[in-house]
Scaffold this motif. Structure first.
Motif, PDB file in Angstrom:
ATOM      1  N   SER A  69       0.819  -1.225   0.000  1.00  5.82           N
ATOM      2  CA  SER A  69       0.000   0.000   0.000  1.00  5.82           C
ATOM      3  C   SER A  69       0.850   1.273   0.000  1.00  5.82           C
ATOM      4  CB  SER A  69      -0.940   0.012   1.203  1.00  5.82           C
ATOM      5  OG  SER A  69      -0.178   0.037   2.390  1.00  5.82           O
ATOM      6  N   TRP A  82     -15.993  -0.922  -1.478  1.00  4.92           N
ATOM      7  CA  TRP A  82     -16.148   0.525  -1.355  1.00  4.92           C
ATOM      8  C   TRP A  82     -17.057   0.872  -0.181  1.00  4.92           C
ATOM      9  CZ3 TRP A  82     -13.779   4.695  -2.575  1.00  4.92           C
ATOM     10  CH2 TRP A  82     -14.415   5.932  -2.596  1.00  4.92           C
ATOM     11  N   PHE A  85     -15.147   0.846   3.020  1.00  5.71           N
ATOM     12  CA  PHE A  85     -14.354   2.072   3.121  1.00  5.71           C
ATOM     13  C   PHE A  85     -15.213   3.241   3.565  1.00  5.71           C
ATOM     14  CE2 PHE A  85     -13.310   6.028   0.773  1.00  5.71           C
ATOM     15  CZ  PHE A  85     -12.185   6.403   1.497  1.00  5.71           C
ATOM     16  N   ALA A  89     -14.780   5.349   6.884  1.00  6.93           N
ATOM     17  CA  ALA A  89     -14.373   6.744   6.674  1.00  6.93           C
ATOM     18  C   ALA A  89     -15.366   7.718   7.298  1.00  6.93           C
ATOM     19  CB  ALA A  89     -14.222   7.010   5.188  1.00  6.93           C
ATOM     20  N   ALA A  97      -9.714  10.173   5.258  1.00  7.52           N
ATOM     21  CA  ALA A  97      -9.462   8.826   4.740  1.00  7.52           C
ATOM     22  C   ALA A  97      -9.038   8.941   3.276  1.00  7.52           C
ATOM     23  CB  ALA A  97     -10.711   7.969   4.860  1.00  7.52           C
ATOM     24  N   PRO A  99      -8.443   6.716  -0.041  1.00  9.86           N
ATOM     25  CA  PRO A  99      -8.529   5.398  -0.670  1.00  9.86           C
ATOM     26  C   PRO A  99      -7.356   5.193  -1.633  1.00  9.86           C
ATOM     27  CG  PRO A  99     -10.054   6.899  -1.728  1.00  9.86           C
ATOM     28  CD  PRO A  99      -9.383   7.681  -0.629  1.00  9.86           C
ATOM     29  N   SER A 101      -6.059   2.632  -4.839  1.00 12.98           N
ATOM     30  CA  SER A 101      -6.387   1.546  -5.756  1.00 12.98           C
ATOM     31  C   SER A 101      -5.183   1.301  -6.658  1.00 12.98           C
ATOM     32  CB  SER A 101      -7.620   1.925  -6.588  1.00 12.98           C
ATOM     33  OG  SER A 101      -8.015   0.838  -7.379  1.00 12.98           O
ATOM     34  N   THR A 114      -6.825   7.271  -6.516  1.00 11.37           N
ATOM     35  CA  THR A 114      -7.088   7.814  -5.185  1.00 11.37           C
ATOM     36  C   THR A 114      -8.095   8.964  -5.293  1.00 11.37           C
ATOM     37  OG1 THR A 114      -6.017   8.640  -3.176  1.00 11.37           O
ATOM     38  CG2 THR A 114      -5.088   9.398  -5.245  1.00 11.37           C
ATOM     39  N   TYR A 118      -6.037  12.846  -1.124  1.00  9.66           N
ATOM     40  CA  TYR A 118      -4.636  12.386  -1.104  1.00  9.66           C
ATOM     41  C   TYR A 118      -3.689  13.583  -1.132  1.00  9.66           C
ATOM     42  CZ  TYR A 118      -0.421   9.965  -2.891  1.00  9.66           C
ATOM     43  OH  TYR A 118       0.847   9.484  -3.072  1.00  9.66           O
ATOM     44  N   PHE A 241      -6.791   1.643   2.234  1.00 11.90           N
ATOM     45  CA  PHE A 241      -6.966   3.070   2.523  1.00 11.90           C
ATOM     46  C   PHE A 241      -6.183   3.470   3.766  1.00 11.90           C
ATOM     47  CE2 PHE A 241     -10.192   2.619   5.876  1.00 11.90           C
ATOM     48  CZ  PHE A 241     -10.826   1.423   5.546  1.00 11.90           C
TER      49      PHE A 241
END
Lengths: 415, 226
Positions: A69, A82, A85, A89, A97, A99, A101, A114, A118, A241
């Motif tokens: 990750s 999802w 998550f 979250a 949070a 995510p 991928s 993401t 992010y 995540f």
């Protein structure tokens, strides 16, 4: 005159001295290399992530989750839904949070799906936020933000088109060439795996897989770009995540809740704890490597000592001459010590130069294949100590031939 | 007296019962040129090592320029030798990888501070006086001819202005012509600098150059010693 005598004496025996110099150079290269890489690996891993309280993924080993990750090393065992998550979250204890991928790539560089969070919350080193060198955060489905290294190595500018590939192989034949992405932003260098990453939205990841099933394109189904954008691109699953919590005090409680999550088997890890597990695993290996390289150095030192000792026998007349012109035994002792010091200093210059050149050449490979961001400047506090130790060790080992010469000279005086 | 030996005996430590030297009395006056001859293995080089302080006598007293060597420690003897005694060997007189200038500078290095002040001009003047051409000054000693090496060796022996010059078979590796040139040069240098000379050799044909000729067998009484 003292230094000149030692230098000229070494040059006069360049054959044996050169071999000794090479052995010392290689040993110093190995010793400093192992030391530098182990420290840099720790720094590199420790600086990759900052301010993340928990990392959550499908149930697997904590190290595996951390490596895939954060460091883009290895592969995830499974995806997480999802819904899970969103549920986690939305907890009041969660501040943010992000995510993640993974699964696609571009010319060997990993693609990260993401959210815009992010760029807002992810930080590295000592709480450094990500910063843009050019452009902005992705906005549209087919926008991509490049890490600094990706843009530099592949020569991309804002507005360039980028085609992603399915899978993470360096050379892939499963290209998403029907849906190219447009470069809208380039990040400033971070010295972390972020530099080697292409960042797209989760919707972008969904969009390029609309006509795909089980990793291959469905034959005969081709949706246009507009049609794809009109589809609901809400992701069904993500790889992992990262969580930032409102209170650090709640970390263990949230971790326990996630690990006991009823709807789906999940694993939440504390990055720092997982990293320390990694260091524990690596400690035996790195200490063994350091020990082996230290032994190689000791062997090279003993080789130098043997060379100097045999040279004393060759130089008997020269030593007799030096004594006759008034050289005291201490001068002869220091002369051999100086010769050892000169060989060691030359080896240090060659060894460090060779190491820095090797690191410069291997930098990209280490970063792309192992997620290790190694600095080429090896002069850290620990390496300076190690250099001082090598000098001391060579001087100590050179005491054997030096003392032999000294005692011969003294014996001559007593005779 | 420049050199005075009194009841000097010497044996190597590893062979305590085998006396190499037993000299009840022997001396050399200031400005005197003495030739000591004797067969190979007769103790000539050992005698020179005692006189230069490279080895202490097992018994007796060695007095050089009024100072007793046995009362000095090793470091004092080394310094005394550098300051007061010039040495010329039979061969391997120079460090082969150093040039003529550096070989002479090296001898200066070990002299006391006052003498070490001798500058490079002095070295160059000395080499010129000994007919060593300037182009040869910077050549490694191994590239010089034996005759040139001997002249550099004389320059090195003289650089610290010693009062005594000791020569150990200095002509043994020279042919007749070079031997005569070397001896003439050595004698003129000794006369100019008003030094005492002690030369040991097995070659009796050199005796004509000296004030005094001693046979080592006559001064070294080892017969009858246990």
């Amino acid at each position: 005159m003292f230094v000149k005598l030692a230098v000229q004496s070494l040059l006069d025996r360049k054959g044996s001295v050169l071999l000794s110099l090479m052995a010392m150079t290689v040993s110093i290269f190995v010793l400093l290399g192992v030391n530098h890489i182990r420290h840099q690996a720790k720094d590199s891993f420790s600086n990759t992530l900052s301010g993340v309280d928990l990392i959550v993924g499908a149930r697997t080993g904590s190290l595996n989750l951390l490596l895939y990750s954060v460091f883009r090393i290895g592969s995830p065992t499974n995806n997480i839904s999802w819904q899970s998550f969103q549920r986690i979250a939305s907890s009041p204890k969660v501040k943010w949070a992000i995510p993640v991928s993974l699964g696609d790539s571009h010319k060997g560089y990993r693609v990260l799906g993401t959210s815009r969070d992010y760029f807002r919350y992810f930080s590295y080193g000592h709480q450094h936020a990500l910063a843009f060198d050019q452009g902005r955060v992705f906005d549209q489905v087919f926008d991509v933000v490049l890490g600094a290294e990706v843009a530099k190595k592949l020569g991309y500018q804002l507005g360039d088109k980028v085609v992603l590939a399915h899978g993470v192989a360096t050379t892939s034949f499963s290209l998403h060439d029907d849906r190219p992405f447009t470069v809208v932003g380039i990040l400033k260098p971070t010295g972390t795996p972020v530099d080697q990453t292409l960042h797209v939205s989760l919707q972008g990841i969904e969009a390029i897989h609309v006509d795909w099933q089980h990793g291959v394109r469905i034959p005969g189904r081709v949706n246009s770009q507009k049609e794809v954008e009109a589809i609901d691109l809400q992701p069904k699953s993500i790889t992992a995540f990262m969580l930032g919590l409102n209170s650090k005090m709640a970390t263990f409680r949230v971790q326990r809740q996630i690990n006991n999550f009823k709807q789906e088997p999940l694993l939440a890890i504390l990055p720092g704890v997982a990293l320390s597990e990694l260091w524990q695993m690596m400690a035996i290996l790195e200490n063994t490597l350091l020990l082996v390289s230290a032994l190689v150095f000791v062997a090279a030192c003993l080789g130098m000592s043997a060379m100097l000792l045999s040279s004393i026998r060759e130089r008997e007349r020269e030593i007799q001459l030096l004594r006759a012109v008034g050289a005291p035994p201490g001068f002869l002792f220091m002369l051999v010590e100086l010769e050892a010091l000169l060989i060691t200093l030359c080896s240090l210059i060659l060894g460090t130069g060779l190491l820095m050149l090797s690191l410069l050449l291997a930098k990209d490979v280490l970063a792309s294949h192992f997620g290790l961001f190694i600095k080429t400047n090896i002069f850290t506090e620990s390496s300076v100590y190690l250099i001082a130790a090598t000098i001391m060790a060579s001087l100590i080992v050179a005491v054997i031939p030096s003392f032999s010469l000294y005692s011969n000279a003294r014996l001559g005086s007593r005779r | 007296m420049t050199i005075e030996l009194s009841n000097v005996r010497f044996h190597y430590p590893e062979r305590p019962k085998r006396w190499v030297l037993n000299i009840p009395s022997w001396s050399l006056s200031a400005g005197e040129k003495v030739f000591v001859h004797g067969p190979s293995g007769g103790g000539k080089s050992t005698l020179l090592n005692l006189l230069s302080g490279l080895m202490p006598a097992s018994e007796g007293s060695v007095t050089i320029l009024g100072q007793r060597l046995e009362q000095m420690n090793s470091r004092q003897r080394d310094r005394f030798r550098a300051n007061n005694i010039g040495y010329v060997f039979q061969q391997f007189n120079l460090i082969p990888y150093l040039n003529a200038l550096d070989n002479i500078r090296l001898a200066r290095q070990f002299a006391s501070r006052k003498k070490a002040g001798a500058n490079d001009n002095e070295i160059k003047a000395l080499l010129s006086a000994l007919n060593l051409s300037e182009k040869d000054w910077r050549l490694p000693a191994r590239n010089l001819s034996i005759g040139q090496q001997q002249r550099v060796a004389i320059a090195r022996a003289l650089i610290n202005k010693p009062q005594i010059l000791i020569a150990d078979e200095p002509t043994s590796s020279l042919d007749q012509a070079n031997r005569d040139v070397f001896m003439s040069l050595l004698m003129s240098v000794i006369a100019e600098n008003n030094m005492s000379l002690l030369l040991v050799s097995h070659d009796l044909s050199l005796s004509g150059y000296f004030n005094r000729v001693d046979d080592l067998k006559e001064i070294n009484h080892i017969e009858g010693l246990a």
